[in-house]
Design a protein around this motif. Structure first.
Motif, PDB file in Angstrom:
ATOM      1  N   LEU A  13      57.135   3.362  53.220  1.00  0.00           N
ATOM      2  CA  LEU A  13      57.072   3.887  54.582  1.00  0.00           C
ATOM      3  C   LEU A  13      55.736   4.567  54.846  1.00  0.00           C
ATOM      4  O   LEU A  13      55.173   4.455  55.948  1.00  0.00           O
ATOM      5  N   SER A  14      55.214   5.271  53.851  1.00  0.00           N
ATOM      6  CA  SER A  14      53.897   5.893  54.006  1.00  0.00           C
ATOM      7  C   SER A  14      52.824   4.843  54.230  1.00  0.00           C
ATOM      8  O   SER A  14      51.914   5.030  55.055  1.00  0.00           O
ATOM      9  N   GLU A  15      52.908   3.723  53.506  1.00  0.00           N
ATOM     10  CA  GLU A  15      51.947   2.637  53.710  1.00  0.00           C
ATOM     11  C   GLU A  15      52.039   2.074  55.121  1.00  0.00           C
ATOM     12  O   GLU A  15      51.039   1.591  55.673  1.00  0.00           O
ATOM     13  N   LEU A  16      53.231   2.119  55.692  1.00  0.00           N
ATOM     14  CA  LEU A  16      53.434   1.646  57.062  1.00  0.00           C
ATOM     15  C   LEU A  16      53.070   2.716  58.092  1.00  0.00           C
ATOM     16  O   LEU A  16      53.306   2.525  59.289  1.00  0.00           O
ATOM     17  N   GLU A  17      52.524   3.842  57.633  1.00  0.00           N
ATOM     18  CA  GLU A  17      52.078   4.954  58.477  1.00  0.00           C
ATOM     19  C   GLU A  17      53.230   5.598  59.237  1.00  0.00           C
ATOM     20  O   GLU A  17      53.076   6.066  60.368  1.00  0.00           O
ATOM     21  N   VAL A  18      54.386   5.619  58.596  1.00  0.00           N
ATOM     22  CA  VAL A  18      55.550   6.297  59.178  1.00  0.00           C
ATOM     23  C   VAL A  18      55.443   7.784  58.876  1.00  0.00           C
ATOM     24  O   VAL A  18      55.264   8.182  57.722  1.00  0.00           O
ATOM     25  N   ASP A  19      55.551   8.614  59.908  1.00  0.00           N
ATOM     26  CA  ASP A  19      55.507  10.062  59.687  1.00  0.00           C
ATOM     27  C   ASP A  19      56.790  10.767  60.093  1.00  0.00           C
ATOM     28  O   ASP A  19      56.968  11.958  59.836  1.00  0.00           O
ATOM     29  N   ALA A 179      50.945  -6.094  48.052  1.00  0.00           N
ATOM     30  CA  ALA A 179      51.128  -6.143  49.499  1.00  0.00           C
ATOM     31  C   ALA A 179      50.632  -7.468  50.046  1.00  0.00           C
ATOM     32  O   ALA A 179      49.578  -7.967  49.651  1.00  0.00           O
ATOM     33  N   GLU A 180      51.411  -8.054  50.958  1.00  0.00           N
ATOM     34  CA  GLU A 180      51.023  -9.331  51.557  1.00  0.00           C
ATOM     35  C   GLU A 180      49.928  -9.103  52.587  1.00  0.00           C
ATOM     36  O   GLU A 180      49.920  -8.097  53.291  1.00  0.00           O
ATOM     37  N   PRO A 181      48.992 -10.031  52.701  1.00  0.00           N
ATOM     38  CA  PRO A 181      47.946  -9.886  53.718  1.00  0.00           C
ATOM     39  C   PRO A 181      48.542  -9.973  55.118  1.00  0.00           C
ATOM     40  O   PRO A 181      49.555 -10.646  55.342  1.00  0.00           O
ATOM     41  N   THR A 182      47.928  -9.258  56.047  1.00  0.00           N
ATOM     42  CA  THR A 182      48.395  -9.292  57.427  1.00  0.00           C
ATOM     43  C   THR A 182      48.180 -10.682  58.016  1.00  0.00           C
ATOM     44  O   THR A 182      47.088 -11.247  57.923  1.00  0.00           O
ATOM     45  N   GLU A 183      49.230 -11.217  58.598  1.00  0.00           N
ATOM     46  CA  GLU A 183      49.156 -12.566  59.163  1.00  0.00           C
ATOM     47  C   GLU A 183      48.352 -12.543  60.461  1.00  0.00           C
ATOM     48  O   GLU A 183      48.527 -11.663  61.310  1.00  0.00           O
TER      49      GLU A 183
END
Length: 543
Positions: A13-19, A179-183
């Motif tokens: 979640l932190s990697e997804l910038e969830v705060d 982590a998968e690259p952003t499509e």
């Protein structure tokens, strides 16, 4: 990387910038309640899981970021389904994280009677999500959550479900999957772009129809500039209110459900539809005639073509495509003439509103003149909310959350919890007495977290829209007149300041100004009965 599955969840979640996340603790998800705050993620506890889903949706609509709901197994997960359905219909990027029964107790094909067991919990979410996953190993938690979060955010955005067997949260877990690259989104075809530009240049009466996809892509500035170049009116959907500013010379500020604005559609020889699917609520169930020529901008060809098939499809990101259409577009004559006509349409519609429903005119005027500039309006499914969704002059993108994706009663107040945590302004919820009772227990959440929310409860003693439908059909009023509590006393029992006024006159304006500038949550009850506006189906003018 060592640690528990709950810690890997928090890392993802932190990697997804969830705060911030919204949830309700249960015996199966308690490890997450320890792990998320330890990683700096605020976990805001609600009183019902449906509220967690609505709050995540409100947060997502206001910020454009991922909204997260953390709920427990079985009934806890199932309680979110109405909220998740609304998020899907409104393309809100919501991630539902639900625990499932322990993996060691699951027996394929058999419901054994484990606490909170469901035969297939993931399957509950299939009809109301963009995708659904169940983690099959503790080591997979981080990768599945990352994938789900990115999928929820990817256009067209929408809710995604992740189920995690509860024993995985406490077990040792690694993160072995990179982590998968952003499509990369599909790039618009250059030849199609040139053809579309030529059609727009040679059109006599072009019109731009901007939908929620345009707002979510941040295409507002480009849409406004293109409209000026084309001297084309801009009609906005419920999901794109505020995409161009109120003083923009091309903005048609009232809904297409009014005959005055509907005439712009009827006259157009080319419609440029940006990020929209032409749903039934905006098109009066497709009674609006198909445009003579239709150019659609959409990331999803099927979504673009399912209602009004386009003559030309520009597949790609709404902002990028609009900016590329704008590049090199010559200035067409007629901008001042269009602006004068739109001003005249605005005047005629406002006169109509004042004549047909003076209380609604007073209500809209009071909101426009008293709310703080940074306020975010959150509407519920109620007559006052319908006026707001159709006729309020929304000042900027993401300043109105309106549940006309699925039309979910009870959305308003719980969604305001999410809006209030976003840090972008005070949440001002407009709800009816019926819808407010769906989530009234969240007053406890509002006061415990000291959230900046003003709830305006328009109390007409029941379900006003349904009462109107029955009366109009000559039927007796059955099931629509409700016994309602003393809302002021109820709010005060939670420790929340509240007051009541009659109608939308001077007393309402004075208290609304005072309440929306407070530092704490409050509730303002208004005794009033409004008639439905033209954008509600019983009053559609196209037959």
């Amino acid at each position: 990387m060592g640690g528990t599955g709950a810690e890997r969840l928090a890392d993802a979640l932190s990697e997804l910038e969830v705060d911030v996340a919204f949830g309700l603790p249960g015996v199966h998800n308690l490890p997450a309640w320890n792990a998320l705050p330890a990683k700096g993620i605020r976990l805001l506890g609600v009183r019902h899981e449906q509220a967690a889903g609505f709050a995540a949706d409100g947060y997502a609509r206001t910020t454009g970021r991922l909204g997260v709901a953390v709920v427990t197994t079985g009934p806890g997960a199932a309680n979110t389904l109405a909220a998740v359905g609304e998020a899907q219909a409104s393309a809100s990027p919501v991630l539902v994280l639900a625990t499932d029964i322990p993996s060691t107790l699951r027996r394929p094909g058999t419901v054994r009677g484990v606490l909170h067991e469901t035969s297939d919990q993931q399957a509950l979410f299939a009809p109301v999500t963009k995708a659904a996953f169940t983690v099959d190993h503790p080591d997979a938690i981080a990768s599945v959550v990352r994938r789900a979060g990115r999928l929820a955010l990817r256009p067209q955005s929408g809710p995604v479900y992740v189920g995690i067997p509860t024993d995985f949260l406490s077990q040792e877990a690694d993160d072995p999957f990179p982590a998968e690259p952003t499509e990369v989104l599909h790039a618009v075809d250059v030849a199609d772009l040139l053809r579309a530009r030529e059609v727009l240049i040679t059109a006599e009466r072009p019109l731009i129809w901007a939908g929620g996809g345009a707002l979510r892509a941040g295409a507002g500035e480009a849409v406004g500039q293109l409209a000026e170049k084309l001297a084309a009116p801009v009609i906005t959907t419920y999901a794109s209110r505020g995409i161009v500013p109120p003083d923009h010379p091309c903005r048609a500020s009232n809904p297409v459900h009014t005959p005055e604005v509907g005439a712009l559609w009827d006259e157009a020889d080319v419609v440029l539809a940006i990020g929209t699917d032409f749903d039934g609520m905006m098109t009066q169930n497709w009674r609006m005639p198909r445009p003579r020529r239709l150019i659609a901008v959409n990331v999803d060809p099927a979504d673009a073509a399912k209602n009004y098939p386009p003559d030309l499809l520009l597949r790609g990101d709404a902002r990028e495509v609009t900016e590329r259409l704008l590049a090199g577009m010559p200035q067409r004559p007629g901008l001042e003439e269009l602006s004068r006509r739109l001003d005249e349409i605005e005047l005629r519609v406002r006169r109509r509103v004042r004549k047909e429903e003076p209380q609604a005119a007073e209500f809209l005027s009071a909101l426009g003149e008293t709310l703080p500039d940074d306020a975010v309006l959150v509407s519920d499914m109620c007559v006052a909310g319908y006026w707001l969704g159709g006729f309020y002059r929304v000042a900027a993108p993401r300043k109105l959350a309106y549940p006309m994706g699925w039309g979910t009663l009870g959305f308003g107040f719980p969604a305001s919890l999410g809006v209030a945590t976003a840090g972008v302004g005070r949440a001002v919820c407009i709800t009816g007495d019926g819808g407010f009772l769906y989530g009234v227990g969240e007053l406890a959440t509002a006061i415990q977290e000291n959230l900046p929310i003003t709830v305006v409860v328009v109390d007409d003693g029941g379900y006003g829209m349904l009462r109107y439908d029955q009366t109009r059909a000559g039927l007796p009023n059955e099931g629509v007149d409700l016994v309602t509590p003393d809302f002021v006393g109820l709010a005060k029992s939670f420790g929340i300041y509240a007051d009541r006024v009659d109608g939308f006159g001077r007393a309402f304006r004075r208290l609304l100004r005072e309440f929306t500038r407070a530092d704490e949550p409050n509730v303002l009850v208004v005794s009033a009965e409004l008639s439905p506006p033209l954008n509600t189906s019983p009053r559609w003018y196209r037959r």
